[in-house]
Design an enzyme around this catalytic site. Sequence first.
Site, PDB file in Angstrom:
ATOM      1  NE  ARG A 187      -0.242   0.549   5.328  1.00  0.00           N
ATOM      2  CZ  ARG A 187      -0.042   1.339   5.536  1.00  0.00           C
ATOM      3  NH1 ARG A 187      -0.944   1.974   5.049  1.00  0.00           N
ATOM      4  NH2 ARG A 187       0.436   1.986   6.682  1.00  0.00           N
ATOM      5  NE  ARG A 222       0.490  11.138   7.099  1.00  0.00           N
ATOM      6  CZ  ARG A 222       1.395  10.665   7.403  1.00  0.00           C
ATOM      7  NH1 ARG A 222       2.221  12.006   7.262  1.00  0.00           N
ATOM      8  NH2 ARG A 222       2.610  10.152   7.827  1.00  0.00           N
ATOM      9  NE  ARG A 270      17.061  -4.316  -0.176  1.00  0.00           N
ATOM     10  CZ  ARG A 270      16.813  -3.113  -0.522  1.00  0.00           C
ATOM     11  NH1 ARG A 270      17.632  -1.893  -0.511  1.00  0.00           N
ATOM     12  NH2 ARG A 270      16.082  -2.445   1.166  1.00  0.00           N
ATOM     13  NE  ARG A 319      18.253   8.301   2.841  1.00  0.00           N
ATOM     14  CZ  ARG A 319      17.555   7.631   4.262  1.00  0.00           C
ATOM     15  NH1 ARG A 319      16.207   8.139   4.331  1.00  0.00           N
ATOM     16  NH2 ARG A 319      18.036   7.225   5.111  1.00  0.00           N
ATOM     17  CD  GLU A 322      21.530   6.835   2.622  1.00  0.00           C
ATOM     18  OE1 GLU A 322      20.777   6.578   2.676  1.00  0.00           O
ATOM     19  OE2 GLU A 322      21.498   7.736   3.940  1.00  0.00           O
ATOM     20  CE1 TYR A 348      16.425  -1.931   8.624  1.00  0.00           C
ATOM     21  CE2 TYR A 348      14.251  -2.192   9.690  1.00  0.00           C
ATOM     22  CZ  TYR A 348      14.761  -1.032   9.563  1.00  0.00           C
ATOM     23  OH  TYR A 348      15.191  -0.318   9.966  1.00  0.00           O
ATOM     24  CG  ASP A 383      12.105   0.286  12.441  1.00  0.00           C
ATOM     25  OD1 ASP A 383      13.291   0.667  11.568  1.00  0.00           O
ATOM     26  OD2 ASP A 383      10.964   0.861  12.414  1.00  0.00           O
TER      27      ASP A 383
END
Length: 373
Positions: free
Chosen positions: A170, A174, A247, A278, A304, A352, A354
């Site tokens: 998805r 907003r 990766r 970025r 990056e 992964y 956070d």
Amino acid sequence: MYDYLIVGAGLYGATMARRLTDAGKKVLVIDKRDTIAGNVYTKKIEGINVHIYGAHIFHTNNKRVWDYVNKFAVFNRFTNSPVANYKGELYSLPFNMYTFNKMWGVVTPDEAKERIEAQKKEAGITEPKNLEEQAISLVGKDIYEKLIKGYTEKQWGRKCCELPSFIIKRLPVRLTFDNNYFNALYQGIPIGGYTKMVENMLEGVEVKLGVDFLKDREGLEAKADKVIYTGPIDEFYDYKLGTLEYRSVRFENEILDIPNFQGNAAVNYTDSETPFTRIIEHKWFEFGKDEEGNDLPKTVISREYSSEWKKGDEPYYPVNDEKNSKLSEEYKALAGKEDKVIFGGRLGEYKYYDMDAVILSALTKADSIVGED
Ligand SMILES: Cc1cc2nc3c(=O)[nH]c(=O)nc-3n(C[C@H](O)[C@H](O)[C@H](O)COP(=O)(O)OP(=O)(O)OC[C@H]3O[C@@H](n4cnc5c(N)ncnc54)[C@H](O)[C@@H]3O)c2cc1C
């Protein structure tokens, strides 16, 4: 003799070390790097805390974790609001009313909704067969072409029409003027940098840096009753079942003789011609830097580049595909049979995490060892 030898001074290792030490256990932490803090390591360059292993923004909905980290650092009020640069046109992220106003000139949420719906309809895609079709069916062609296509192709090193649709389940749209990227209750950057925070977590704990556990496994294991291992799980087993893939990202750091390069911490380059994904300008993670009077004449930026990972490179993101998931399960089955070694963290579990999730995982594991604090 130690009760616990903790391999890795990243967030998992540091959280464990703190909790076990506070519970009266004798702990030794080692890390093969010469620095603590693992991948959240920040280094002061030109008065700026530079995120050496990639930009890290702390965000969480978990009150226990938030209260826990606040024991070791004061967090600033940084809010992640990246900007997209498409061939010199700047757009707000995540997609919100500022983005839609810039893209189409629409002013009200209804007008924006109408535009998106019209573009979705025009595309006429009912069953998306790849990522390109999936993205267009969710947000329409304009946003896809300017803000998703180039960035995603650089990230994955493949064309969007060759990538599976499930990568984008998805896309948050907003219909409000809200540039806050994370929907988190708590968010910020530790004042003074992550290294300082981890240093505080490790206060009073014995830490030895530049020590590779796998180079002297027997000698080190003999020093403790239990080992908590946060290094790569496949390396622990000498890759005997195969190599887990990651990766990778390559960072190109530069010190510039100007106080302000881009006016924001993160600017994503969403066209396909720019080779990097970025640019991070580290000083904007901190407040009080150049807000008034340009108190720091220089700035540090990192470009990056997404890159293919090969054995020996810094492992960044675990690859979430069938082959690697199956292999990691096989390694985890071996790990489950160990009675002296506990595996944890992003490399030890090939998962992964956070930062808040890795801290919670360590706190939960520590609860099971020494009881809740
Ligand atoms: C590019 C990037 C950006 C990220 N940005 C965010 C973000 O914005 N917000 C967020 O919440 N999370 C972010 N994360 C996730 C965050 O980095 C992790 O949650 C966190 O670093 C995991 O901590 P850890 O202790 O499990 O692992 P690590 O920090 O990797 O620590 C493991 C440590 O073990 C050491 N080690 C390994 N092998 C050995 C050995 N044989 N002997 C001795 N020591 C060893 C390593 O040197 C390392 O210091 C990001 C991750 C990446 C890759």
